[in-house]
Design an enzyme around this catalytic site. Sequence first.
Site, mmCIF file in Angstrom:
data_model
loop_
_atom_site.group_PDB
_atom_site.id
_atom_site.type_symbol
_atom_site.label_atom_id
_atom_site.label_comp_id
_atom_site.label_asym_id
_atom_site.label_seq_id
_atom_site.Cartn_x
_atom_site.Cartn_y
_atom_site.Cartn_z
ATOM 1 N N ASN A 2 -44.760 -77.856 21.554
ATOM 2 C CA ASN A 2 -44.518 -78.662 22.767
ATOM 3 C C ASN A 2 -44.503 -77.840 24.047
ATOM 4 O O ASN A 2 -44.761 -78.376 25.128
ATOM 5 C CB ASN A 2 -43.172 -79.388 22.576
ATOM 6 C CG ASN A 2 -42.585 -79.898 23.858
ATOM 7 O OD1 ASN A 2 -42.975 -80.950 24.365
ATOM 8 N ND2 ASN A 2 -41.631 -79.149 24.434
ATOM 9 N N SER A 11 -51.427 -84.612 26.812
ATOM 10 C CA SER A 11 -50.969 -85.366 27.987
ATOM 11 C C SER A 11 -51.996 -86.454 28.279
ATOM 12 O O SER A 11 -53.171 -86.333 27.899
ATOM 13 C CB SER A 11 -50.888 -84.413 29.186
ATOM 14 O OG SER A 11 -50.897 -85.135 30.392
ATOM 15 N N TYR A 38 -54.723 -77.917 34.235
ATOM 16 C CA TYR A 38 -53.822 -78.565 33.269
ATOM 17 C C TYR A 38 -54.607 -79.509 32.362
ATOM 18 O O TYR A 38 -54.474 -79.473 31.133
ATOM 19 C CB TYR A 38 -52.748 -79.323 34.050
ATOM 20 C CG TYR A 38 -51.712 -80.011 33.194
ATOM 21 C CD1 TYR A 38 -50.713 -79.288 32.551
ATOM 22 C CD2 TYR A 38 -51.720 -81.401 33.044
ATOM 23 C CE1 TYR A 38 -49.746 -79.921 31.784
ATOM 24 C CE2 TYR A 38 -50.762 -82.040 32.279
ATOM 25 C CZ TYR A 38 -49.776 -81.307 31.643
ATOM 26 O OH TYR A 38 -48.823 -81.934 30.880
ATOM 27 N N ALA A 39 -55.447 -80.358 32.982
ATOM 28 C CA ALA A 39 -56.205 -81.349 32.210
ATOM 29 C C ALA A 39 -57.140 -80.659 31.219
ATOM 30 O O ALA A 39 -57.293 -81.113 30.078
ATOM 31 C CB ALA A 39 -56.992 -82.251 33.161
ATOM 32 N N ALA A 40 -57.757 -79.570 31.642
ATOM 33 C CA ALA A 40 -58.695 -78.869 30.745
ATOM 34 C C ALA A 40 -57.953 -78.324 29.523
ATOM 35 O O ALA A 40 -58.447 -78.417 28.395
ATOM 36 C CB ALA A 40 -59.389 -77.734 31.503
ATOM 37 N N LYS A 88 -55.238 -79.508 28.195
ATOM 38 C CA LYS A 88 -54.760 -80.604 27.345
ATOM 39 C C LYS A 88 -55.911 -81.269 26.591
ATOM 40 O O LYS A 88 -55.746 -81.703 25.452
ATOM 41 C CB LYS A 88 -53.982 -81.617 28.194
ATOM 42 C CG LYS A 88 -52.684 -81.045 28.777
ATOM 43 C CD LYS A 88 -51.739 -80.563 27.685
ATOM 44 C CE LYS A 88 -50.384 -80.130 28.205
ATOM 45 N NZ LYS A 88 -49.462 -79.747 27.121
HETATM 46 N N1 LIG Z 1 -42.691 -84.703 31.170
HETATM 47 C C1 LIG Z 1 -43.832 -85.345 31.264
HETATM 48 O O1 LIG Z 1 -43.973 -86.309 32.062
HETATM 49 C C2 LIG Z 1 -44.996 -84.944 30.387
HETATM 50 C C3 LIG Z 1 -46.118 -85.779 30.343
HETATM 51 C C4 LIG Z 1 -47.199 -85.431 29.541
HETATM 52 C C5 LIG Z 1 -47.155 -84.277 28.778
HETATM 53 N N2 LIG Z 1 -46.065 -83.467 28.845
HETATM 54 C C6 LIG Z 1 -46.073 -82.255 28.001
HETATM 55 O O2 LIG Z 1 -44.850 -82.159 27.314
HETATM 56 C C7 LIG Z 1 -44.534 -80.789 27.070
HETATM 57 C C8 LIG Z 1 -43.115 -80.507 27.581
HETATM 58 O O3 LIG Z 1 -43.099 -80.731 28.980
HETATM 59 P P1 LIG Z 1 -41.752 -81.027 29.788
HETATM 60 O O4 LIG Z 1 -42.053 -82.082 30.749
HETATM 61 O O5 LIG Z 1 -40.620 -81.177 28.851
HETATM 62 O O6 LIG Z 1 -41.632 -79.635 30.606
HETATM 63 P P2 LIG Z 1 -40.356 -78.758 31.024
HETATM 64 O O7 LIG Z 1 -39.162 -79.604 31.235
HETATM 65 O O8 LIG Z 1 -40.861 -77.890 32.097
HETATM 66 O O9 LIG Z 1 -40.087 -77.871 29.717
HETATM 67 C C9 LIG Z 1 -41.034 -76.912 29.294
HETATM 68 C C10 LIG Z 1 -40.437 -76.141 28.112
HETATM 69 O O10 LIG Z 1 -41.414 -75.197 27.657
HETATM 70 C C11 LIG Z 1 -40.813 -73.902 27.629
HETATM 71 N N3 LIG Z 1 -41.834 -72.889 27.863
HETATM 72 C C12 LIG Z 1 -42.654 -72.743 28.921
HETATM 73 N N4 LIG Z 1 -43.438 -71.666 28.776
HETATM 74 C C13 LIG Z 1 -43.118 -71.117 27.557
HETATM 75 C C14 LIG Z 1 -43.565 -69.980 26.837
HETATM 76 N N5 LIG Z 1 -44.510 -69.154 27.310
HETATM 77 N N6 LIG Z 1 -43.025 -69.739 25.624
HETATM 78 C C15 LIG Z 1 -42.059 -70.543 25.131
HETATM 79 N N7 LIG Z 1 -41.590 -71.621 25.763
HETATM 80 C C16 LIG Z 1 -42.108 -71.904 26.971
HETATM 81 C C17 LIG Z 1 -39.741 -73.941 28.731
HETATM 82 O O11 LIG Z 1 -38.706 -72.990 28.550
HETATM 83 P P3 LIG Z 1 -38.794 -71.485 29.197
HETATM 84 O O12 LIG Z 1 -39.355 -71.629 30.575
HETATM 85 O O13 LIG Z 1 -37.387 -70.988 29.143
HETATM 86 O O14 LIG Z 1 -39.689 -70.708 28.267
HETATM 87 C C18 LIG Z 1 -39.192 -75.354 28.510
HETATM 88 O O15 LIG Z 1 -38.278 -75.354 27.422
HETATM 89 C C19 LIG Z 1 -45.602 -79.971 27.795
HETATM 90 O O16 LIG Z 1 -46.589 -79.562 26.877
HETATM 91 C C20 LIG Z 1 -46.183 -80.953 28.795
HETATM 92 O O17 LIG Z 1 -47.491 -80.638 29.158
HETATM 93 C C21 LIG Z 1 -44.982 -83.770 29.623
#
Ligand SMILES: NC(=O)c1ccc[n+]([C@@H]2O[C@H](COP(=O)([O-])OP(=O)(O)OC[C@H]3O[C@@H](n4cnc5c(N)ncnc54)[C@H](OP(=O)(O)O)[C@@H]3O)[C@@H](O)[C@H]2O)c1
Length: 246
Positions: free
Chosen positions: A86, A138, A151-153, A155
Amino acid sequence: MRLKGKVAIVTGGTKGLGRAIATRFLDEGASVLCAARSPHDIDLLVGEMPDRVAFHPVDVTDPASVDRLVEAAVERFGGLDVFVANAGVNRDGKVERLAAADWTAMVDTNLNGVFYSTQAAARHMAANGSGRIITVSSCMSSRVAIGAAGYAATKAAVEMFTKTAAIELGRKGVQVNCLAPGVLDGGMGEELAGNKKAWDAYSPRFSLGRAGRLSEAADGALFLASDESSYINGHVLEVNGGLLWA
Ligand SMILES: NC(=O)c1ccc[n+]([C@@H]2O[C@H](COP(=O)([O-])OP(=O)(O)OC[C@H]3O[C@@H](n4cnc5c(N)ncnc54)[C@H](OP(=O)(O)O)[C@@H]3O)[C@@H](O)[C@H]2O)c1
């Protein structure tokens, strides 16, 4: 208790969607290793259920770190049944101006991180003859928006990667599916809500009239982790409330 006795890893399990998935899995009886670079306030969750949830540091851009994460789950909880890849980052920027470092951060985390995670999980699961890997893409994987090229690329690539991994690993008992959330009310979605221009462009596209809840996307992950999806492999599950988009 659809995941009773199962062991799961959730990368990015400290915040946002990953935290919601971890919480949902815990509610259904799993033991969960939440992994990220920093623990944030995960102690609050660990304090509630110290026997079934723990934090382990990982940087998904480093394959050795991801290998150690799988070993840690086996040591701490005795196995690994579900891996949710994730962890992700988003860096907006029009193509002409997007910094190379931002592009690289997205490719390293969103795409390479999913590859390293799938590979490490698959090696363990294939040896045991069973397991579930859930990647996270996403709604932006198949929709165009100015500033979202990087980002889109990544995903879109995650979705094709998932479908290919699924047909390679299926006969080894390992199912690989992808969760494709729409705009959610937490994590990165919260950042979007705070940007008036972006929100004005996105919100008229919500066919249910609202953004999704983190818990609703976590329900999708639960489905893909549970026996209810026993004949689903290589699927991209969109949890986006029916986005209206050209
Ligand atoms: N929220 C939305 O609306 C949404 C919509 C579509 C897709 N998504 C997808 O859902 C997933 C989670 O997104 P989110 O919205 O929950 O984002 P978020 O709140 O920013 O959380 C991202 C998480 O990933 C961790 N992370 C980032 N870089 C990392 C790395 N190099 N190694 C290990 N952990 C890492 C962060 O912790 P640290 O920074 O401490 O490492 C954090 O726990 C993503 O893949 C995102 O693209 C989210």
